[in-house]
Design a protein around this motif. Structure first.
Motif, short mmCIF file in Angstrom:
data_model
loop_
_atom_site.label_atom_id
_atom_site.label_comp_id
_atom_site.label_asym_id
_atom_site.label_seq_id
_atom_site.Cartn_x
_atom_site.Cartn_y
_atom_site.Cartn_z
N GLY A 46 15.47 23.66 18.86
CA GLY A 46 14.25 24.39 18.56
C GLY A 46 13.98 25.48 19.58
O GLY A 46 13.53 26.58 19.22
N ASP A 47 14.28 25.22 20.84
CA ASP A 47 14.08 26.23 21.88
C ASP A 47 14.99 27.43 21.67
O ASP A 47 14.56 28.58 21.82
CB ASP A 47 14.34 25.64 23.27
CG ASP A 47 13.28 24.62 23.69
OD1 ASP A 47 12.17 24.64 23.13
OD2 ASP A 47 13.59 23.80 24.59
N ALA A 48 16.24 27.18 21.27
CA ALA A 48 17.17 28.29 21.02
C ALA A 48 16.73 29.09 19.80
O ALA A 48 16.82 30.33 19.80
CB ALA A 48 18.58 27.75 20.82
N VAL A 49 16.24 28.41 18.77
CA VAL A 49 15.78 29.11 17.58
C VAL A 49 14.55 29.96 17.92
O VAL A 49 14.48 31.14 17.53
CB VAL A 49 15.47 28.12 16.43
CG1 VAL A 49 14.83 28.84 15.25
CG2 VAL A 49 16.74 27.39 16.00
N GLN A 50 13.61 29.41 18.65
CA GLN A 50 12.42 30.17 19.02
C GLN A 50 12.77 31.38 19.87
O GLN A 50 12.24 32.47 19.66
CB GLN A 50 11.41 29.29 19.76
CG GLN A 50 10.11 30.01 20.05
CD GLN A 50 9.40 30.46 18.78
OE1 GLN A 50 9.05 29.64 17.94
NE2 GLN A 50 9.17 31.76 18.63
N ALA A 51 13.70 31.22 20.80
CA ALA A 51 14.13 32.35 21.63
C ALA A 51 14.78 33.43 20.78
O ALA A 51 14.56 34.63 21.00
CB ALA A 51 15.09 31.86 22.72
N ALA A 52 15.57 33.03 19.79
CA ALA A 52 16.21 34.00 18.90
C ALA A 52 15.17 34.74 18.07
O ALA A 52 15.27 35.96 17.87
CB ALA A 52 17.23 33.30 17.99
N ILE A 53 14.17 34.02 17.59
CA ILE A 53 13.09 34.66 16.83
C ILE A 53 12.38 35.68 17.71
O ILE A 53 12.11 36.81 17.28
CB ILE A 53 12.10 33.61 16.27
CG1 ILE A 53 12.77 32.81 15.15
CG2 ILE A 53 10.82 34.28 15.78
CD1 ILE A 53 11.98 31.59 14.71
N ASP A 54 12.08 35.30 18.94
CA ASP A 54 11.40 36.21 19.87
C ASP A 54 12.23 37.47 20.12
O ASP A 54 11.69 38.58 20.15
CB ASP A 54 11.10 35.51 21.19
CG ASP A 54 10.08 34.39 21.05
OD1 ASP A 54 9.36 34.33 20.02
OD2 ASP A 54 10.01 33.56 21.98
N ARG A 55 13.55 37.32 20.26
CA ARG A 55 14.42 38.48 20.49
C ARG A 55 14.53 39.37 19.26
O ARG A 55 14.66 40.59 19.37
CB ARG A 55 15.81 38.03 20.92
CG ARG A 55 15.89 37.46 22.32
CD ARG A 55 17.33 37.23 22.78
NE ARG A 55 18.14 36.45 21.86
CZ ARG A 55 18.25 35.13 21.89
NH1 ARG A 55 17.60 34.42 22.78
NH2 ARG A 55 19.04 34.51 21.02
N ALA A 56 14.50 38.75 18.07
CA ALA A 56 14.68 39.51 16.83
C ALA A 56 13.42 40.26 16.40
O ALA A 56 13.49 41.24 15.66
CB ALA A 56 15.13 38.57 15.70
N GLU A 57 12.27 39.80 16.84
CA GLU A 57 10.99 40.39 16.41
C GLU A 57 10.81 41.78 17.02
O GLU A 57 10.88 41.97 18.22
CB GLU A 57 9.83 39.48 16.83
CG GLU A 57 8.48 40.05 16.49
CD GLU A 57 8.27 40.29 15.01
OE1 GLU A 57 8.27 41.47 14.59
OE2 GLU A 57 8.09 39.32 14.27
N SER A 58 10.58 42.74 16.13
CA SER A 58 10.34 44.12 16.57
C SER A 58 8.97 44.62 16.13
O SER A 58 8.65 45.78 16.33
CB SER A 58 11.43 45.04 16.01
OG SER A 58 11.30 45.12 14.60
N GLY A 59 8.21 43.72 15.50
CA GLY A 59 6.90 44.10 14.99
C GLY A 59 6.85 44.15 13.48
O GLY A 59 5.78 44.24 12.89
N ASP A 60 8.02 44.09 12.82
CA ASP A 60 8.08 44.17 11.36
C ASP A 60 8.34 42.81 10.71
O ASP A 60 8.45 42.72 9.50
CB ASP A 60 9.17 45.15 10.93
CG ASP A 60 8.85 46.57 11.34
OD1 ASP A 60 7.67 46.94 11.29
OD2 ASP A 60 9.79 47.30 11.73
N GLY A 61 8.48 41.77 11.51
CA GLY A 61 8.73 40.44 10.99
C GLY A 61 10.17 40.02 11.17
O GLY A 61 11.03 40.80 11.59
N VAL A 62 10.42 38.75 10.84
CA VAL A 62 11.75 38.16 11.00
C VAL A 62 12.05 37.29 9.79
O VAL A 62 11.21 36.50 9.36
CB VAL A 62 11.83 37.29 12.28
CG1 VAL A 62 13.17 36.58 12.40
CG2 VAL A 62 11.56 38.12 13.53
N VAL A 63 13.26 37.42 9.27
CA VAL A 63 13.77 36.52 8.23
C VAL A 63 14.76 35.59 8.90
O VAL A 63 15.65 36.02 9.62
CB VAL A 63 14.45 37.31 7.09
CG1 VAL A 63 15.19 36.36 6.14
CG2 VAL A 63 13.43 38.13 6.32
N VAL A 64 14.56 34.28 8.67
CA VAL A 64 15.43 33.26 9.24
C VAL A 64 16.24 32.64 8.12
O VAL A 64 15.70 32.29 7.06
CB VAL A 64 14.60 32.16 9.95
CG1 VAL A 64 15.52 31.11 10.55
CG2 VAL A 64 13.70 32.77 11.02
#
Length: 127
Positions: A46-64
């Motif tokens: 879960g920590d790795a997934v959350q870190a990846a989401i944080d890195r991918a977020e540019s303000g337009d959202g994230v698709v997982v």
């Protein structure tokens, strides 16, 4: 642009697919892999997934996109805790969905359109 996170039980699978999708999408789309457990074992963190989401977020959202059972449960648990609507789990095949989402994100489409492209990849025929 909408970011993309690829969650797999395998570090190598997540990283390799992220590399493939990034080559198709170009350098402007943030694509992150989150795979494997501690010390390179199979699993999902879960920590790795959350870190990846944080890195991918540019303000337009994230698709997982996720591969199997517990990786999907991990993402769903994370999204329950931070349900802001800007991070969406796609009900999509991992490889085809990742490539479709990456290509559509590269055209600056909104979150819902990128999510839809990933999910529509389920119907892609190969023969």
């Amino acid at each position: 642009m909408v970011g993309i996170v690829l969650v797999s039980h395998s570090f190598e699978l997540a990283r390799g697919l992220a590399d493939l999708a990034a080559q198709v999408a170009g350098p402007d789309v943030r694509i992150e892999g989150a795979g494997g457990g501690p010390e390179g074992s199979l699993g999902t963190s879960g920590d790795a997934v959350q870190a990846a989401i944080d890195r991918a977020e540019s303000g337009d959202g994230v698709v997982v996109l996720a591969d199997l059972g517990s990786s999907i449960l991990t993402v769903r648990h994370l999204l329950e805790d931070a349900a802001n609507g800007q991070v969406r789990l796609a009900d999509a095949p991992l490889v085809e969905g990742a490539v479709a989402a990456a290509v559509i994100s590269s055209t600056s489409q909104p979150l819902e359109v990128v999510l839809q492209a990933a999910e529509e990849a389920r119907g892609a025929r190969k023969l």
